[in-house]
Motif scaffolding. Structure first.
Motif, short mmCIF file in Angstrom:
data_model
loop_
_atom_site.label_atom_id
_atom_site.label_comp_id
_atom_site.label_asym_id
_atom_site.label_seq_id
_atom_site.Cartn_x
_atom_site.Cartn_y
_atom_site.Cartn_z
N SER A 162 -6.73 35.15 14.02
CA SER A 162 -5.53 35.70 13.38
C SER A 162 -5.08 34.85 12.19
N CYS A 163 -5.99 34.04 11.67
CA CYS A 163 -5.61 33.09 10.62
C CYS A 163 -6.18 33.50 9.26
N LEU A 164 -5.36 33.33 8.23
CA LEU A 164 -5.78 33.59 6.85
C LEU A 164 -5.54 32.33 6.03
N PHE A 165 -6.59 31.85 5.36
CA PHE A 165 -6.48 30.67 4.50
C PHE A 165 -6.35 31.11 3.05
N LEU A 166 -5.32 30.62 2.38
CA LEU A 166 -5.10 30.91 0.96
C LEU A 166 -4.98 29.59 0.20
N SER A 167 -5.32 29.63 -1.07
CA SER A 167 -5.21 28.44 -1.91
C SER A 167 -4.41 28.74 -3.17
N ALA A 168 -3.44 27.89 -3.45
CA ALA A 168 -2.63 28.07 -4.66
C ALA A 168 -3.44 27.82 -5.92
N ARG A 169 -4.64 27.29 -5.79
CA ARG A 169 -5.50 27.07 -6.94
C ARG A 169 -6.17 28.36 -7.42
N LYS A 170 -6.24 29.36 -6.55
CA LYS A 170 -6.93 30.61 -6.88
C LYS A 170 -5.92 31.66 -7.34
N ASP A 171 -6.17 32.25 -8.49
CA ASP A 171 -5.25 33.26 -9.02
C ASP A 171 -5.12 34.44 -8.08
N SER A 172 -6.24 34.86 -7.49
CA SER A 172 -6.19 36.02 -6.59
C SER A 172 -5.36 35.71 -5.35
N ASP A 173 -5.47 34.49 -4.84
CA ASP A 173 -4.66 34.11 -3.68
C ASP A 173 -3.20 33.96 -4.05
N ALA A 174 -2.93 33.47 -5.26
CA ALA A 174 -1.55 33.26 -5.68
C ALA A 174 -0.77 34.58 -5.68
N GLU A 175 -1.44 35.66 -6.03
CA GLU A 175 -0.78 36.97 -6.02
C GLU A 175 -0.39 37.36 -4.59
N LEU A 176 -1.27 37.09 -3.64
CA LEU A 176 -0.98 37.42 -2.24
C LEU A 176 0.11 36.51 -1.69
N GLN A 208 -9.98 21.35 -16.43
CA GLN A 208 -10.64 20.17 -15.87
C GLN A 208 -9.63 19.10 -15.49
N ILE A 209 -8.68 18.84 -16.39
CA ILE A 209 -7.68 17.80 -16.10
C ILE A 209 -6.69 18.30 -15.05
N SER A 210 -6.25 19.54 -15.17
CA SER A 210 -5.24 20.05 -14.23
C SER A 210 -5.78 20.16 -12.81
N SER A 211 -7.10 20.30 -12.67
CA SER A 211 -7.67 20.38 -11.32
C SER A 211 -7.71 19.03 -10.63
N LEU A 212 -7.57 17.95 -11.40
CA LEU A 212 -7.70 16.61 -10.84
C LEU A 212 -6.39 15.84 -10.76
N PHE A 213 -5.43 16.21 -11.61
CA PHE A 213 -4.15 15.49 -11.65
C PHE A 213 -3.00 16.45 -11.39
N HIS A 214 -1.95 15.90 -10.80
CA HIS A 214 -0.72 16.68 -10.63
C HIS A 214 0.46 15.77 -10.91
N PHE A 215 1.41 16.28 -11.70
CA PHE A 215 2.63 15.52 -11.97
C PHE A 215 3.83 16.38 -11.64
N ASP A 216 4.72 15.83 -10.82
CA ASP A 216 5.94 16.53 -10.44
C ASP A 216 7.09 15.95 -11.26
N ARG A 258 1.16 23.35 -6.03
CA ARG A 258 0.78 23.88 -7.33
C ARG A 258 1.44 25.22 -7.64
N LEU A 259 2.17 25.77 -6.70
CA LEU A 259 2.88 27.01 -6.95
C LEU A 259 4.05 26.77 -7.90
N HIS A 260 4.46 27.81 -8.62
CA HIS A 260 5.65 27.71 -9.45
C HIS A 260 6.88 27.58 -8.55
N SER A 261 7.93 27.00 -9.09
CA SER A 261 9.14 26.74 -8.29
C SER A 261 9.68 28.00 -7.64
#
Length: 500
Positions: free
Chosen positions: A64-78, A306-314, A98-101
């Protein structure tokens, strides 16, 4: 028989070498609690996602589990549609930081509703980097008692050793430097997998040994490290170089992006509190603070995939994070003086607290501020009183300012208008730096509508001119360009001296 790539996996969820982290039981209990959301946070490469997937299997919720990733545009819509759904089963949102606020806030409200209703058929699990859950709690403080927040830390050496042992058993081998590899991994399951994989490759073990006794793999750690770094170099050196130089290499500046990368390499978990780092390095506070406060760092990270996939700044927590343990391993082994030269900087050691200090009368603040902004945009450290007001407050102003003009700035820029000799503070400042004319450390800027008088001595030295009737921005661009070139020449001269 298991293959090497199936045992010591360089990516993906481990099978033969899964070691339950210390937080495993807490995750299992939280999974069984109806409706209660889970926030899992911690550095990359320590097994957060692997633990969640394994625990879901162990407690019988996989179907009953669904894995989603905020890195994937298709998953972000769901993910954006989740708050409108009911009876969703178990939904895991990986990299939720990585989701928008707006999406994060909607998820927060949804989790609160599920918890209040003790929904038996819906559960949301969020996986993110260090302090990722803090931003949700700040948005909704009452969330704190409605979710289970589980923080994963660095894995201890004993668990890394257990991972290596499981791999040895699966491949029927014995790695002579198993304990050294456990230390070298520095708390990262992911790096332990990579290092063990390389050890077996160099030991010519590609699948489980069919011998009755374990196959001995005798090799040195430096040799493994060298091979791993050589493999990582083609991907991570160009990215490290691009990050270190920012949007443009400014050899006259203080290399703020390179220093952020260097400070990151010195952290235990690949998470840098930039506020603490700047406080610990006051000579770089101006240049680093500039790229953070003006949004240049965020723009750089978002400039390429390439850079955004490796670094995150809050921007709220001011935390800079590396999201790939292999990149962290790579930069930890850089020789920073050599790297700085490779990317184009002369040095990353700075003798003075400031490159320039501005001395001017209040009537000339427009020019002073425009010069300060032009220089700081070139990553040059400038003392400009308006930028330091919060530090000057409650201090003895003379005691605070005197060292800056006397010795803590590489150069003093004096704006010599008709107002300059009339002011008490310019008199105080000039008394502290006038001896530096003979040290070639003062750059006078003469106002063309002011006849030489008190500062006739300044005419003995090279300076610049400013026409109050002319275009301000055009003249400042020329002035800042000349000052930046002067600073670049000085850094080059320092580098030549340092290199003998």
């Amino acid at each position: 028989m298991p293959r090497l790539d199936e045992v010591f996996k360089k990516s993906g969820v481990p099978t033969h070498t899964f070691v339950p982290p210390a937080e495993y039981n807490r995750v299992a209990v939280a999974l069984k609690t109806p409706g209660r959301g889970i926030i899992i946070e911690g550095p990359s490469g320590i097994g957060k996602t692997s633990c969640v997937k394994r625990t879901i299997d162990d407690v019988g919720l996989a179907d009953s589990c669904l894995f989603l990733s905020a890195r994937k545009d298709s998953d972000a819509e769901l993910i954006a549609e989740l708050p409108l759904m009911r009876k969703i089963g178990v939904v895991v949102v990986d990299d939720f930081h990585r989701l928008h606020s707006l999406e994060k806030n909607k998820l927060t409200d949804f989790i609160k509703v599920l918890a209040d209703e003790e929904d038996q058929e819906s559960k949301v699990i969020l996986i993110g980097i260090n302090q990722a859950g803090q931003t949700l709690v700040e948005y909704a403080p009452d969330l704190l008692h409605r979710v289970e927040t589980i923080r994963f830390g660095r894995t201890n050496v004993e668990r890394i050793q257990e991972l290596v042992l499981l791999g040895e058993r699966a491949l029927n081998c014995s790695i002579s430097i198993a304990d050294e590899i456990a230390e070298e991994a520095e708390g990262s399951f992911a790096m332990a997998q990579v290092l063990c994989h390389e050890a077996c490759l160099q030991g010519h073990l590609l699948e489980t040994s069919s011998e009755s006794l374990p196959q001995n793999i005798t090799i040195s750690l430096p040799r493994i490290r060298e091979s791993v770094l050589a493999e990582l170099y083609p991907r991570f050196f160009p990215l490290s170089r691009d990050f270190a130089t920012g949007n443009k290499l400014r050899r006259e500046g203080r290399a703020p992006y390179l220093n952020l990368l260097r400070w990151l390499s010195q952290t235990q978990e690949g998470v840098l509190d930039t506020k603490e780092a700047m406080a610990a390095n006051p000579e770089l506070k101006g240049s680093v603070g500039q790229v953070i406060e003006k949004g240049y760092l965020s723009n750089l990270i978002n400039s390429t995939n390439q850079i955004s996939s490796l670094f995150h700044f809050d921007p709220e927590t001011r935390l800079l994070t590396i999201e790939d343990p292999k990149l962290l391993y790579f930069i930890r082994h850089l020789i920073w003086s050599k790297f700085a030269a490779q990317v184009g900087y002369f040095s990353i050691d700075f003798k003075s607290r400031y490159d320039f200090a501005l001395s001017f009368a209040g009537e000339d603040r427009d020019l002073a501020e425009t010069i300060a902004e032009a220089l700081t945009s070139r990553e040059i450290s400038v003392f400009y009183d308006k930028h330091e007001q919060h530090r000057i407050l409650a201090n003895d102003v003379e005691e605070y300012l005197a060292p800056i003009y006397r010795s803590e700035s590489r150069f003093v820029i004096s704006l010599l208008s008709c107002n300059y000799p009339k002011k008490i503070w310019t008199k105080f400042e000039s008394d502290n730096f006038k001896h530096r004319f003979g040290e070639n450390s003062v750059v006078p800027i003469w106002y063309m509508d002011t006849a030489p008088s008190t500062f006739d001595e300044s005419r003995k030295y090279g300076g610049l001119s400013f026409d109050p009737e002319g275009d301000l921005s055009t003249q400042v661009e020329a002035i800042a360009g000349a000052l930046a070139q002067k600073m670049e020449d000085e850094r080059a001269a320092d580098a030549r001296k340092a290199n003998g």
